[in-house]
Write an enzyme that holds these catalytic residues in place. Structure first.
Site, PDB file in Angstrom:
ATOM      1  N   ASP A 108     -12.489   3.931  -7.597  1.00 30.64           N
ATOM      2  CA  ASP A 108     -11.382   4.563  -6.890  1.00 30.64           C
ATOM      3  C   ASP A 108     -10.415   5.009  -7.988  1.00 30.64           C
ATOM      4  OD1 ASP A 108      -9.067   5.235  -5.603  1.00 30.64           O
ATOM      5  OD2 ASP A 108      -8.994   3.466  -4.326  1.00 30.64           O
TER       6      ASP A 108
ATOM      7  N   ARG B 164       4.617  -2.668   2.145  1.00 35.01           N
ATOM      8  CA  ARG B 164       3.235  -2.995   1.775  1.00 35.01           C
ATOM      9  C   ARG B 164       3.111  -4.501   1.911  1.00 35.01           C
ATOM     10  NH1 ARG B 164      -0.226   1.654   1.246  1.00 35.01           N
ATOM     11  NH2 ARG B 164       0.318   1.368   3.403  1.00 35.01           N
TER      12      ARG B 164
ATOM     13  N   TYR C 113     -15.971  32.040   1.007  1.00 38.83           N
ATOM     14  CA  TYR C 113     -16.487  30.853   1.697  1.00 38.83           C
ATOM     15  C   TYR C 113     -17.525  30.137   0.832  1.00 38.83           C
ATOM     16  CZ  TYR C 113     -17.979  28.087   5.718  1.00 38.83           C
ATOM     17  OH  TYR C 113     -18.251  27.070   6.582  1.00 38.83           O
TER      18      TYR C 113
ATOM     19  N   PHE D  70       0.502   0.670  10.300  1.00 39.95           N
ATOM     20  CA  PHE D  70       1.769   0.868   9.587  1.00 39.95           C
ATOM     21  C   PHE D  70       2.280   2.306   9.703  1.00 39.95           C
ATOM     22  CE2 PHE D  70      -0.098   3.127   6.015  1.00 39.95           C
ATOM     23  CZ  PHE D  70      -1.418   2.709   6.082  1.00 39.95           C
TER      24      PHE D  70
ATOM     25  N   LYS E   1      -2.546  12.190  -6.393  1.00 34.24           N
ATOM     26  CA  LYS E   1      -1.775  11.300  -7.258  1.00 34.24           C
ATOM     27  C   LYS E   1      -1.819  11.841  -8.691  1.00 34.24           C
ATOM     28  CE  LYS E   1      -2.555   8.602  -3.507  1.00 34.24           C
ATOM     29  NZ  LYS E   1      -3.581   8.802  -2.478  1.00 34.24           N
TER      30      LYS E   1
ATOM     31  N   PHE F 159      -7.578  -1.514  -0.247  1.00 34.75           N
ATOM     32  CA  PHE F 159      -6.586  -0.490   0.042  1.00 34.75           C
ATOM     33  C   PHE F 159      -6.806  -0.057   1.486  1.00 34.75           C
ATOM     34  CE2 PHE F 159      -4.734   3.759   0.243  1.00 34.75           C
ATOM     35  CZ  PHE F 159      -3.437   3.407  -0.086  1.00 34.75           C
ATOM     36  N   THR F 160      -5.717   0.275   2.182  1.00 36.71           N
ATOM     37  CA  THR F 160      -5.767   0.485   3.638  1.00 36.71           C
ATOM     38  C   THR F 160      -6.910   1.387   4.092  1.00 36.71           C
ATOM     39  OG1 THR F 160      -4.132   2.204   3.300  1.00 36.71           O
ATOM     40  CG2 THR F 160      -3.308   0.078   4.011  1.00 36.71           C
TER      41      THR F 160
END
Lengths: 461, 457
Positions: free
Chosen positions: A219, A386, A76, A452, A262, A128-129
């Protein structure tokens, strides 16, 4: 006649393990699409032949990453995997302090809550969303400062992810620098079609923000892909390695949110990295409430290990060349068939221009959503809208009407072969042939946030 | 009675790390006497928590390899959903990256100023999430639950009279939920009886308040019911668990405990409107509703783990190992919480180090002593974790000064446990040599994670 012998490149890896996929019949696909309310997010992945919904969390891990999975230390507190990850982030990206999170939006949530006050303005190179939603929920307002070329699907400008410093300066003059906690700078701008930002632009941004005491938050989910375009297109970078370029990019920023799902080739994980001790300390206190203790941040130890190894692999020159090369191969194939796509081709997927593809369908009948449904019907290839559906509504409840109405064909890393790419291009071409017969959709269920994901549609009569 | 053996064999091992006493003196000093700041490769036996530290089975690892990582509609999700539905009987299942995320979502929707959540005992992160929303948490634990050394079969039970009184006082309309924690972690891993759950259900129904279960250790609790409650001796633990959930309208779960997973959790419920609200929040901080911030492989591991945990041979071994260690300590005169709970041994630090006053944190001192003597890592559950300051800056101590030694599932053998007992007994015999601690540096919130301390000479 002697044709010059072509010299092909191939993937810099071989396949160690396979995952079976299912072929479906047209009638099965019609039923599946109806059940999913014409929303590709709601399809069961079992009914999908080639899944291009996202490149997020869908990468094939390497044998070394899988070996790392077995080295997970699930303590932990003080897990060895955390210290490994911390070391890699420092080495590859150069950020001083690391907070792991279960994925990118976990980092965005914490960062927005720490830096944004009510009434603040957050300029960025296209929304970006999830990023914009966290900024809004923290009381801020997003302002788009990307260059105009980014909104022009015709423009072939090589760095369509660049920030327009004049637009930024106007905001600073209008609201005052103290109302701007940071500039939200994305590498490989997703909503613009995976378009890169140039090093030159970054340097100028750094200079400008330094003068005004504004932070730059990066980002960085596709930073390595952005670095590849800098290497290929920007003067003075041809002889630099991807690793060197990535580190230079990061050096012009003050901190970053990362979805490691990603570039970093993992199925789950993310982090927040900052150079500022005070921000780090606050983030470390907050991560316990939302994610988990700061040495695991809501991740299993094994996932931190896979991330540490994946980050190292992600900045390999051969890896990135093959990755982006595959995307470009698909894009060029589509162009040969006359399919309208966003150019130049981006790093992580092909963005088909639905307005041009289906010019007879007005935006309020969701041309991109329609096109995604049609491609699935044709071959079982799953893509993502998109456009107006993803853009959602503003605080007053009005639809955002984005200039770009796109269908994203995102390519998972190291998963599909060249033959899969051929199938995708051919299927899109078949839909293109019968485009005039295609009718639009209407929305019959609309969720409050990030609509979406769960919205449902039916065909207009 | 024959020896109870582990109902499994070992398929993969992980090294543990030996250190010398001199090294440990230095490590402890560098970690400022805070076990959370010790690197795990300097710990021999790690009893910091049973959360996320289980050894998965070979079936679960096979599930890990089988995980489908599709962003939406993964078959791994559907297998996970089916497993949760099967046990809870609840039709709406929402995955999250871990238990506290489930709580965060639930209480953001139902909480807020002027609301009250009543429980047998709310766990610390649960309480933090409730209070963060502006609401208040109220514990109505039965009287015997508050007396550490007096044994009783169901010390996790709700005090029914107090519950009714509290509902009357606060008004049923201001109480969005009653929550039963099984087993009661903060109260020593003590179980709740089926009769008590039924009675709470009745009170909830009469007052039109939904009942939720904090289900982290549902299997351990169900096994205690089988052992101790009349009428359940011949019922399978699976059916006991199903009955337990049948009285509830929903549950939150950290799959890092009784599902043998290293990561993961979920929310399950009957009310579709509430589920829709939960999913709307889920996509903001967690992920899409069919993965909720988890890799597909982790959904598989949870689905398999939920079935494995109901194996009665496993539960017998699990509960017996805790009891074994507890009994060894009782025989040696070490003050411990009785009877043994389901997942941990709780040492009574006030009795153990009775020469150290509470404002010198005897619990944390004992944690340090166990590490120093044997490389064992436990955690203080006392005035460091729960203590507050009054207006003069004087410590308001917690009710009890405990040290929790949580036993990870399927990880340590009987020899490890024997070693742990020996170290504790040795520390107990030399207890007068250990000193109290003072705080050098602390954070405002959840200070125990990052606090820096030093010994008082």
């Amino acid at each position: 006649m002697n044709k010059p012998i072509k010299r092909s490149w191939a993937e810099p890896y071989k396949i160690k393990m396979v995952e079976l996929i299912k072929m479906t019949s047209p009638s099965e696909r019609r039923k599946a699409l109806n059940d999913a309310g014409f929303n590709t997010f709601l399809l069961k992945s079992e009914d999908v032949y080639i899944d291009l919904l996202t490149d997020s969390g869908t990468s094939a891990m390497s044998d070394r990453q899988w070996a790392g999975m077995m080295l997970g230390d699930e303590a932990y507190a003080g897990s060895r995997n955390f210290y490994h990850l911390e070391e890699v982030v420092k080495d590859v990206y150069g950020y001083k302090y690391l907070i792991p999170t279960h994925q990118g939006r976990g980092a965005e949530n914490i960062l927005s809550k720490i830096l944004i006050k009510k009434g603040d303005i957050i300029p960025g190179n296209m929304y970006f969303t999830t990023t914009r939603l966290h900024q809004e929920l923290a009381g801020g307002k997003f302002e788009d400062v990307i260059i105009d070329e980014a909104h022009d699907s015709e423009s072939e400008f090589p760095f369509k992810g660049n920030i327009d410093l004049e637009k930024l300066d106007k905001l600073v003059k209008k609201y005052g620098a103290e109302k701007i906690p940071y500039v939200s700078m994305a590498t490989s701008v997703n909503m613009a079609g995976g378009q890169p930002i140039s090093m030159q632009n970054l340097k100028e941004l750094r200079k400008y923000t330094k003068k005004h005491g504004i932070r730059v938050i990066h980002d960085m989910t596709r930073v390595a892909e952005n670095a590849y375009f800098i290497q290929q297109r920007e003067k003075g970078f041809a002889d630099k390695t991807i690793k060197e370029i990535v580190k230079e990019i990061c050096s012009y920023t003050d901190g970053a949110t990362m979805s490691a799902k990603k570039d970093a080739l993992v199925n789950i994980g993310g982090f927040l990295a900052v150079n500022d001790w005070d921000v780090f300390e606050e983030a470390r206190n907050m991560v316990v409430v939302y994610e988990g203790l700061h040495t695991y941040g809501g991740l299993a130890g094994r996932d931190m290990e896979a991330m540490a190894i994946g980050i190292g692999e992600s900045v390999g020159d051969d890896h990135i060349k093959a990755r982006v090369g595959q995307v470009i191969y698909l894009g060029e194939k589509m162009m040969e068939y006359g399919v309208p796509i966003i150019k130049p081709i981006g790093g992580h997927g092909i963005f088909v221009d639905a307005k041009k593809f289906l010019p007879h369908i007005p935006q309020n009948f969701y041309p991109a959503q329609t096109l995604a449904a049609e491609v699935y019907l044709d071959s079982g290839v799953r893509t993502m809208e998109r456009g107006i559906v993803s853009a959602g509504r503003n605080a007053k409840g009005e639809n955002y009407c984005p200039k770009l109405e796109l269908v994203r064909f995102t390519i998972p890393r190291r998963v599909y072969t060249q033959a899969h790419m051929d199938v995708i291009a051919e299927s899109t071409a078949r839909v293109f042939e019968r485009r005039e017969k295609i009718k639009g959709l209407k929305m019959i269920y609309e969720p409050k946030y990030l609509r979406f994901f769960q919205a449902r549609f039916e065909r207009i009569k | 009675m024959r020896t109870i053996i582990e109902p499994f064999k070992i398929k993969s091992v992980e090294p543990i790390f030996f250190t010398s006493k001199e090294e440990r003196i230095k490590i402890l000093e560098e970690a400022f006497y805070n076990p959370f700041l010790i690197h795990s490769n300097k710990v021999l036996i790690d009893l910091l928590t049973d959360s996320g530290t289980s050894a998965m089975s070979s079936d679960q690892w096979a599930g890990i390899m089988r995980g489908d990582e599709s962003y939406a509609g993964s078959p791994s999700f559907f297998r996970f959903e089916a497993a949760v539905k099967n046990i809870t009987g609840m039709p709406l299942v929402i995955p999250t990256h871990q238990g506290r995320a489930s709580e965060k979502i639930l209480f953001s929707i139902l909480g807020g100023k002027g609301k009250y959540f009543i429980s047998n005992t709310l766990f610390d992160t649960t309480r933090a999430n409730i209070e963060f929303s502006g609401a208040e948490g109220i514990d109505c634990l039965c009287k015997e639950g508050k007396m550490p050394t007096i044994p009783a079969p169901f010390k996790g039970n709700m005090d029914l009279e107090l519950l009714e009184k509290t509902i009357l006082e606060k008004g049923a309309e201001n109480i969005p939920l009653v929550i039963i924690t099984v087993t009661n972690n903060s109260g020593g891993g003590q179980p709740v009886s089926m009769a008590n759950i039924k009675a709470v259900r009745k009170i909830c129904t009469a007052n039109k308040i939904p009942l939720f279960i904090d289900a982290c250790r549902f299997a351990e609790n169900s096994y205690f019911i089988k052992l101790r409650e009349e009428g359940y001796q011949n019922t399978s633990v699976e059916n006991i668990a199903k009955e337990l959930f049948s009285y509830a309208d929903g549950c939150t779960m950290s799959a890092k405990k009784d599902a043998f997973a290293n990561i993961g959790g979920f929310l399950a419920m009957n009310d579709p409107a509430l589920a829709q609200q939960c999913r709307n929040l889920l996509v903001i901080t967690e992920g899409f509703p069919t993965y909720g911030g988890l890799a597909g492989r982790d959904l598989e591991a949870i689905a398999i783990g939920l079935a494995e945990v109901l194996d009665e041979n496993y539960l017998q071994y699990r509960i017996r190992s805790i009891e074994y260690l507890t009994n060894k300590l009782i025989e040696a005169g070490v003050p411990v919480m009785q009877p043994a709970g389901g997942h941990a041994v709780y040492l009574d630090a006030k009795g153990f180090l009775d020469h150290i006053p509470v404002n010198q944190y005897p619990g944390q001192a004992l944690v340090g002593a166990l590490y120093l003597k044997g490389g064992i890592r436990g955690v203080e559950i006392g005035s460091l974790m729960f203590g507050k300051y009054d207006e003069q800056g004087k410590l308001i101590p917690a009710q009890m000064e405990l040290v929790r030694l949580a036993i990870p599932r399927r990880v340590y053998t009987q020899s490890h446990i024997d070693y742990v007992a020996e170290v504790i007994i040795e520390v107990f015999q030399n207890r007068k040599q250990f000193k109290g601690l003072s705080i050098v540096e602390e954070a405002l919130l959840l200070r125990h994670f990052t606090v820096k301390m030093k010994p008082i000479n």
